[in-house]
Each structure stands twice: as structure tokens, then as C-alpha cells.
Enzyme design. Structure first.
Site, mmCIF file in Angstrom:
data_model
loop_
_atom_site.group_PDB
_atom_site.id
_atom_site.type_symbol
_atom_site.label_atom_id
_atom_site.label_comp_id
_atom_site.label_asym_id
_atom_site.label_seq_id
_atom_site.Cartn_x
_atom_site.Cartn_y
_atom_site.Cartn_z
ATOM 1 C CG ASP A 86 -2.119 -0.939 1.023
ATOM 2 O OD1 ASP A 86 -2.265 -1.491 -0.084
ATOM 3 O OD2 ASP A 86 -2.874 -1.125 1.989
ATOM 4 C CD GLN A 267 4.813 6.853 1.105
ATOM 5 O OE1 GLN A 267 5.239 7.489 0.165
ATOM 6 N NE2 GLN A 267 4.075 5.758 0.933
#
Length: 310
Positions: A86, A267
Site C-alpha cells: 500500500d 512517508q
């Protein structure tokens, strides 16, 4: 039936190759040999294949194929195949928008990771699942994104010190501090509460099955125009997750002097200071996912969360 996607990009998970002081993860090791086979299948269907530049550096069986930087793929390709977990899909979905129209490039996710809520085609089945999709047999779905800015007050006025898109969530947390972080929360300019907790999650429906779920938040169907505001280990047990309309502007301000951080989809991140304001709005951009014909979100939940197992 005619081929619908003629220029297809292939994107793999990072790192595909061992890095200094470490090894690639299990998802990388599974994806690496599969990328060559996927490229060959695409070519057999009549697609012109390009490989994302960083993927091409480490993957097997892709020699001789043209490469493109990730940010250039949306303007040159009709479709992107994302092979990984993902996180790989999130990274592509935040970047791949046509530079002129702002439309999201269609994405198909092939799962080489573990859960795979948004990469729903298994490595074992891509050879049978992909050909019909390339010829128009698919279900299309839009996924909303958040636009988040960090505003820092200063003697010369407020300034934006960070600006990012998020498809899963915006997470404010205590960083390396041992204490709680205190956040002043407003929705559309109206005071909600001062939250004292290890952190606070603002999640999209896509992100409702990620960190928010671990923090006790509800699962939101992707078609719902809502966000989840979920505290992480709150000081007060009455501080519970709340579902907000996604057309709201949510303001999270750092009250305490303790160290705090903010992550976007886990991220990208930046350090925060006391007084910093995180403003989150719904982005005008929408990622576009393609699923096999007959796909159901409830099938995904049942499989990934092991419902109805005896």
C-alpha cells in the site's frame, strides 16, 4: 475488445536492491522477479511499456525498456501498474496527476506486501486478471486526497514551512519525546477541544484502515465524503474518534512546548514548534484506482481482516 491502455508505466517498491547496512523487505524480494514477467505480459497484450527510473535500476528482466522519472509518467502514459504494498501505491497516487488537467492517472495495484488494502491483485493472479482490465473490463474508483500545510508564526508574520498531499492520513505525534503532545483543535474555525495525547490522526476513508484503525477509529467506505479524527492514546478516556465532513478545514495547533512531529502518509515528515498550525483541507485532486470487474470493497475487508473465518 480493443486495447484501452497503450502506454503503460511499471512502478516497483523501494528499495528493490539491498541498501548499505540492510536488506530489502519481503515485498521487494517478491516483486523483483515478477516485474519482468509483468512487463512481458503487457507487451504481449500490445502495450508499450516504460519503467519508472528508480525501479529500472534494481529490478530483474527489464533491460532495454525505456525509463521515465516518476513525476513525468502522468504526462506520457495512459496507466500505471504499481507492484508493491500500500505504501508504494500511496507514493504513486500522490504524484501521478496530469500536469495540464490535474486528473489522476489510472492506477492498478499488484500486491507483493502483506495486507494490501489498495493493492488488491495478488502476484499469483496477475497473469489472468490483467488482460481483461487492459481491454476495459474494470471497476474505476476515485480516492480523495488531503492538502496539508504547516503554518509557522514569526515576527514578520505567518509563513508556510511545509506543504504536502496525503492520501491516507496526517498524523501529529510526540516524536522522540516521552511526554504527551497538546493540540488545540478547530473545525471550520470552531473550537473542538484541546487534546492531550501521544498524537492525533486525521484520516481519509482510504486511511481509515491504516493507523486510524489501530487507534480505535471506524472504517469508512471509500465513497463516504468524511474524515476520521482519532486520538492516539489520549489522556482522557472520553476523548473518542469523531467522523468529520471532508469539506471541512481542520486546524491542529501545537500548544505544548514538547517536541512534536507531523507525518503525511508516514512517508514525509517535518518537525514542529510550539505555535505551529497544521491546516488540512480536501485537495482538489483525486487519485483514480482501477479494480478487476466484480471487485467489492467488502470483499477486501473480509479477506484482509479475516472476517468469517472459523
Amino acid at each position: 475488445m480493443n486495447l484501452q491502455f497503450r502506454q503503460v508505466a511499471l512502478i516497483g517498491r523501494y528499495p528493490l536492491a539491498p541498501q548499505p547496512g540492510g536488506n530489502p523487505g519481503a515485498a521487494s524480494l517478491r516483486a523483483r522477479p515478477a516485474l519482468g514477467g509483468i512487463a512481458a505480459l503487457l507487451q504481449a497484450q500490445g502495450c508499450a511499456v516504460v519503467v519508472e527510473a528508480q525501479t529500472a535500476l534494481a529490478a530483474d528482466g527489464l533491460d532495454g525498456l525505456p525509463t521515465l522519472a516518476l513525476e513525468d509518467i502522468a504526462s506520457r502514459c495512459d496507466l500505471a501498474l504499481v507492484v508493491g504494498g500500500d505504501g508504494t501505491m500511496l507514493g504513486a497516487g500522490r504524484v501521478l496527476f496530469h500536469p495540464d488537467t490535474g486528473e489522476g492517472l489510472p492506477l492498478i495495484g499488484i500486491n507483493s506486501g502483506r495486507l494490501g488494502f489498495i493493492t488488491d491483485i495478488s502476484l499469483e493472479s496477475y497473469a489472468s486478471v490483467l488482460p481483461p482490465m487492459l481491454h476495459g473490463e474494470y471497476e474505476a474508483e476515485g480516492r480523495a486526497l488531503m492538502q496539508a500545510r504547516v503554518i509557522r508564526p514569526g515576527p514578520d508574520g505567518d509563513r508556510c514551512v511545509f506543504d504536502a498531499l496525503a492520501m491516507n492520513d496526517v498524523v501529529v505525534h510526540r516524536g522522540n519525546s516521552s511526554g504527551m503532545v497538546e493540540l488545540h483543535v478547530e473545525v471550520d474555525g470552531r473550537f473542538v477541544a484541546n487534546h492531550r495525547a501521544d498524537g492525533l490522526i486525521l484520516a481519509t476513508p482510504t486511511g481509515s484502515t491504516a493507523y486510524s484503525l489501530s487507534a480505535g477509529g471506524p472504517i469508512l467506505h471509500p465513497a463516504i465524503a468524511g474524515w476520521v479524527l482519532a486520538p492516539i492514546a489520549p489522556h482522557s478516556l472520553s476523548n473518542r474518534p469523531v467522523v468529520l465532513p471532508s469539506d471541512s478545514e481542520v486546524s491542529l495547533q501545537i500548544v505544548s512546548e514538547r517536541e512534536a512531529m507531523v507525518n503525511f502518509d508516514m512517508q514525509t515528515l517535518t518537525a514542529l514548534q510550539q505555535g505551529d498550525l497544521i491546516l488540512v483541507r480536501r485537495s482538489a485532486r483525486t487519485a483514480r484506482f482501477l479494480h478487476p470487474r466484480g471487485w467489492s470493497y467488502f470483499d477486501t475487508l473480509r479477506k484482509k481482516l479475516h472476517w468469517n473465518e472459523t
